[in-house]
Every structure is written in C-alpha cells, then in structure tokens.
Design a protein around this motif. Structure first.
Motif, PDB file in Angstrom:
ATOM      1  N   GLN A  35       0.899  -1.078   0.028  1.00 41.02           N
ATOM      2  CA  GLN A  35      -0.098   0.133   0.066  1.00 41.02           C
ATOM      3  C   GLN A  35       0.848   1.262  -0.071  1.00 41.02           C
ATOM      4  N   SER A  36       0.573   2.114  -0.961  1.00 43.52           N
ATOM      5  CA  SER A  36       1.559   3.342  -1.189  1.00 43.52           C
ATOM      6  C   SER A  36       0.936   4.362  -0.220  1.00 43.52           C
ATOM      7  N   VAL A  37       1.874   4.868   0.537  1.00 41.71           N
ATOM      8  CA  VAL A  37       1.556   6.226   1.408  1.00 41.71           C
ATOM      9  C   VAL A  37       2.435   7.048   1.111  1.00 41.71           C
ATOM     10  N   LEU A  38       1.800   8.468   0.947  1.00 44.09           N
ATOM     11  CA  LEU A  38       2.512   9.645   0.876  1.00 44.09           C
ATOM     12  C   LEU A  38       2.565  10.392   2.021  1.00 44.09           C
ATOM     13  N   THR A  39       3.694  10.838   2.869  1.00 41.69           N
ATOM     14  CA  THR A  39       3.776  11.350   4.134  1.00 41.69           C
ATOM     15  C   THR A  39       4.142  12.745   3.843  1.00 41.69           C
ATOM     16  N   GLN A  40       3.322  13.577   4.386  1.00 37.11           N
ATOM     17  CA  GLN A  40       3.780  15.172   4.373  1.00 37.11           C
ATOM     18  C   GLN A  40       3.666  15.501   5.938  1.00 37.11           C
ATOM     19  N   PRO A  41       4.451  16.664   6.409  1.00 37.21           N
ATOM     20  CA  PRO A  41       4.460  17.209   7.420  1.00 37.21           C
ATOM     21  C   PRO A  41       3.057  17.969   7.380  1.00 37.21           C
ATOM     22  N   PRO A  42       2.165  18.049   8.545  1.00 33.52           N
ATOM     23  CA  PRO A  42       0.998  18.404   8.695  1.00 33.52           C
ATOM     24  C   PRO A  42       0.927  20.070   8.495  1.00 33.52           C
ATOM     25  N   SER A  43       1.943  20.721   8.978  1.00 33.03           N
ATOM     26  CA  SER A  43       1.976  22.197   8.812  1.00 33.03           C
ATOM     27  C   SER A  43       3.589  22.612   8.542  1.00 33.03           C
ATOM     28  N   ALA A  44       3.546  23.762   8.133  1.00 30.28           N
ATOM     29  CA  ALA A  44       4.811  24.440   7.980  1.00 30.28           C
ATOM     30  C   ALA A  44       4.631  26.064   7.941  1.00 30.28           C
ATOM     31  N   SER A  45       5.568  26.622   8.186  1.00 28.52           N
ATOM     32  CA  SER A  45       5.529  28.344   8.498  1.00 28.52           C
ATOM     33  C   SER A  45       6.709  29.069   7.763  1.00 28.52           C
ATOM     34  N   GLY A  46       6.549  30.291   7.607  1.00 26.41           N
ATOM     35  CA  GLY A  46       7.543  30.957   7.270  1.00 26.41           C
ATOM     36  C   GLY A  46       7.195  32.554   6.996  1.00 26.41           C
ATOM     37  N   THR A  47       8.214  33.574   7.232  1.00 29.78           N
ATOM     38  CA  THR A  47       8.047  34.850   7.111  1.00 29.78           C
ATOM     39  C   THR A  47       8.085  35.342   5.602  1.00 29.78           C
ATOM     40  N   PRO A  48       7.396  36.275   5.316  1.00 34.41           N
ATOM     41  CA  PRO A  48       7.617  36.956   3.977  1.00 34.41           C
ATOM     42  C   PRO A  48       9.233  37.067   3.634  1.00 34.41           C
ATOM     43  N   GLY A  49       9.464  36.417   2.382  1.00 36.45           N
ATOM     44  CA  GLY A  49      10.691  36.806   1.886  1.00 36.45           C
ATOM     45  C   GLY A  49      11.419  35.465   2.121  1.00 36.45           C
ATOM     46  N   GLN A  50      11.087  34.503   2.825  1.00 36.61           N
ATOM     47  CA  GLN A  50      11.737  33.272   3.133  1.00 36.61           C
ATOM     48  C   GLN A  50      11.748  32.376   1.990  1.00 36.61           C
ATOM     49  N   ARG A  51      12.438  31.293   2.405  1.00 40.78           N
ATOM     50  CA  ARG A  51      12.309  30.061   1.630  1.00 40.78           C
ATOM     51  C   ARG A  51      11.858  29.038   2.669  1.00 40.78           C
ATOM     52  N   VAL A  52      10.837  28.256   2.204  1.00 46.38           N
ATOM     53  CA  VAL A  52      10.296  27.042   2.969  1.00 46.38           C
ATOM     54  C   VAL A  52      10.398  25.812   1.774  1.00 46.38           C
ATOM     55  N   THR A  53      10.494  24.625   2.562  1.00 43.99           N
ATOM     56  CA  THR A  53      10.441  23.458   1.833  1.00 43.99           C
ATOM     57  C   THR A  53       9.198  22.445   2.506  1.00 43.99           C
ATOM     58  N   ILE A  54       8.686  21.766   1.532  1.00 44.74           N
ATOM     59  CA  ILE A  54       7.686  20.791   2.179  1.00 44.74           C
ATOM     60  C   ILE A  54       8.127  19.534   1.443  1.00 44.74           C
ATOM     61  N   SER A  55       8.131  18.674   2.597  1.00 48.85           N
ATOM     62  CA  SER A  55       8.645  17.044   2.092  1.00 48.85           C
ATOM     63  C   SER A  55       7.749  16.197   1.742  1.00 48.85           C
ATOM     64  N   CYS A  56       7.733  15.294   1.024  1.00 45.86           N
ATOM     65  CA  CYS A  56       6.635  14.303   0.687  1.00 45.86           C
ATOM     66  C   CYS A  56       7.290  12.768   0.673  1.00 45.86           C
ATOM     67  N   SER A  57       7.406  11.915   1.556  1.00 50.64           N
ATOM     68  CA  SER A  57       7.977  10.740   1.696  1.00 50.64           C
ATOM     69  C   SER A  57       7.034   9.607   1.379  1.00 50.64           C
ATOM     70  N   GLU A  58       7.717   8.455   0.887  1.00 49.66           N
ATOM     71  CA  GLU A  58       6.785   7.380   0.691  1.00 49.66           C
ATOM     72  C   GLU A  58       7.239   6.375   1.192  1.00 49.66           C
ATOM     73  N   SER A  59       6.404   5.523   1.963  1.00 45.81           N
ATOM     74  CA  SER A  59       6.553   4.450   2.752  1.00 45.81           C
ATOM     75  C   SER A  59       7.366   3.351   2.285  1.00 45.81           C
ATOM     76  N   SER A  60       7.228   3.114   1.360  1.00 43.99           N
ATOM     77  CA  SER A  60       7.716   1.844   0.465  1.00 43.99           C
ATOM     78  C   SER A  60       9.075   2.171  -0.105  1.00 43.99           C
ATOM     79  N   SER A  61       9.666   3.427   0.215  1.00 41.55           N
ATOM     80  CA  SER A  61      10.889   3.896  -0.359  1.00 41.55           C
ATOM     81  C   SER A  61      10.822   3.863  -2.007  1.00 41.55           C
ATOM     82  N   ASN A  62       9.634   3.723  -2.650  1.00 42.58           N
ATOM     83  CA  ASN A  62       9.618   3.474  -4.137  1.00 42.58           C
ATOM     84  C   ASN A  62       9.550   5.110  -4.929  1.00 42.58           C
ATOM     85  N   ILE A  63       9.591   6.063  -4.089  1.00 42.36           N
ATOM     86  CA  ILE A  63       9.286   7.208  -4.734  1.00 42.36           C
ATOM     87  C   ILE A  63      10.218   7.640  -5.798  1.00 42.36           C
ATOM     88  N   GLY A  64      11.548   7.162  -5.613  1.00 42.29           N
ATOM     89  CA  GLY A  64      12.419   7.318  -6.782  1.00 42.29           C
ATOM     90  C   GLY A  64      11.790   6.896  -8.152  1.00 42.29           C
TER      91      GLY A  64
END
Lengths: 110, 113
Positions: free
Chosen positions: A1-30
């Motif tokens: 069963q494929s599951v994509l996991t993201q953090p529920p929240s992220a934040s930043g201030t104007p002008g900043q750089r933010v990143t959001i991750s997405c990982s896959e349980s079976s490590s097949n995202i590659g």
C-alpha cells in the motif's frame, strides 16, 4: 500500500524560503513521478509542479520541485502572503493502478 | 481557456444513487485522460477515478470499486461519475480534472441518514 507522508504544517515569514517534503512509505518514490498542488480552502486545487520538477505555464518560478532518495520536495522561495494555502503531493502508483495523494501541508505565512 | 464545469451534486440518503457530470471546453477533450478527485469536509484530497481518452481504461480507488462508474462521451465533451450504494463517507466536494492538471470548481455530494 502506497502512502505519501507530508508534514501537517509549515510556516515562514515573507521573503523566506520554505520546503515541504513528501516521503513514500515503501521508499519507491524514486520510481514515481510526483505532482504538487496548491489549494486555498474553498477553492479548486491548482497544479504547481508536475513530473517532479516541471512548472506549468503561469506558475511563478518561486515554486520548484525536486526529488532525492526517498522523498520529494516542494520549495517556495520569496514567500508571499498569498502563498498561505494547503499543499499536496501526489503520485501514480503503477502497482495499485491508482493516484495517491499525501495528507497535505498547511502553510502559514507569519 | 480550459473550463470544466461539474454538476449533479445533491443531498441523498445512504444507499442512494447520483450521477455527476462534467462539461469540458477550451481543449480537445478526446485527447485527454479525465479524472475525478474528492475532498471530504475538513479533509485532504482523494483521487476517485480516471478514464483514458477513448474510455478503454478506467481505474478506481479501492473504496469506490464496484459502486462508482466513470464514463465519458467524447461527442459531448463530457465525463460522468455514476455513484451507487452511496455511504455517509462519500460526502465530499467532487472535482473533475483534465488529467491531473486542471480542475473544475467542484460539486457537493452530501449523504445523510
């Protein structure tokens, strides 16, 4: 069963750089091609990135996608107040013959 | 301009049926896979089904297999989602998509007992 996991929240201030991750349980995202969507609550989702790192026309180059190892990432540089939204990754799972979405990340611009 | 307009959402009791429609314009409809995605109140996006350009391939999320049927009419530039044996957990806004790229504004399905 494929599951994509993201953090529920992220934040930043104007002008900043933010990143959001997405990982896959079976490590097949590659082996998967990942899309990223932006959704302002109450509106339709908007495609930001397709095929891991391709931006549709009209999407600002502040948005970029990448994939490395067991996860994919969405980066937003020069954060703006209008970037406050929910962000979802999605990928086609060929063994399931189904699209799978991550649970979504709520981005807050402080 | 690509436009997708969903219709057919309604209030229905558990066990009931409903057919959603999506009228497409602004692109060559017969050249694209079409999709349905849904979003339950306060929840994330969930892919429901998709259909190949000529209708020869159809795929569904496990939770709707045997209950929902996706179809299309390329002459009418429309895609449909026939929903049978509806459950409370099918309550959601349903979005029609060109592939997985462009989405309509959605139509609301509420299943209540």
């Amino acid at each position: 069963q494929s599951v994509l996991t993201q953090p529920p929240s992220a934040s930043g201030t104007p002008g900043q750089r933010v990143t959001i991750s997405c990982s896959e349980s079976s490590s097949n995202i590659g082996r998967k091609s990942v899309n990223w969507y932006q959704q302002v609550p109450g509106t339709a989702p908007k495609l930001l990135i397709h095929t891991n790192n391709q931006r549709p026309s009209g999407v600002p180059d502040r948005f970029s996608g990448s994939k490395s190892g067991t996860s994919a990432s969405l980066a937003i540089s020069g954060l703006q107040s209008e970037d406050e939204a929910d962000y979802y990754c999605a990928a086609w799972d060929d063994s399931l013959k189904a699209w799978v979405f991550g649970g979504g990340t709520k981005l807050t611009v402080l | 301009e690509v436009q997708l307009v969903e219709s057919g959402g309604d209030l229905v009791q558990p066990g009931g049926s409903l057919t959603l429609s999506c009228a497409a314009s602004g692109f060559t409809f017969s050249n694209y896979w079409m999709s349905w995605v849904r979003q339950a109140p306060g929840k994330g996006l969930e892919w429901v089904a998709n259909i190949k350009e000529d209708g020869s391939e159809k795929y569904y999320v496990d939770s709707v297999k045997g209950r929902f049927t996706i179809s299309r009419d390329n002459a009418k530039n429309s895609v449909y989602l026939q929903m049978n044996s509806l459950r409370v957990e099918d309550t959601a806004v349903y979005f029609c998509g060109r592939g997985m790229g462009v989405w309509g504004h959605g139509t609301t399905v509420t299943v209540f007992s």
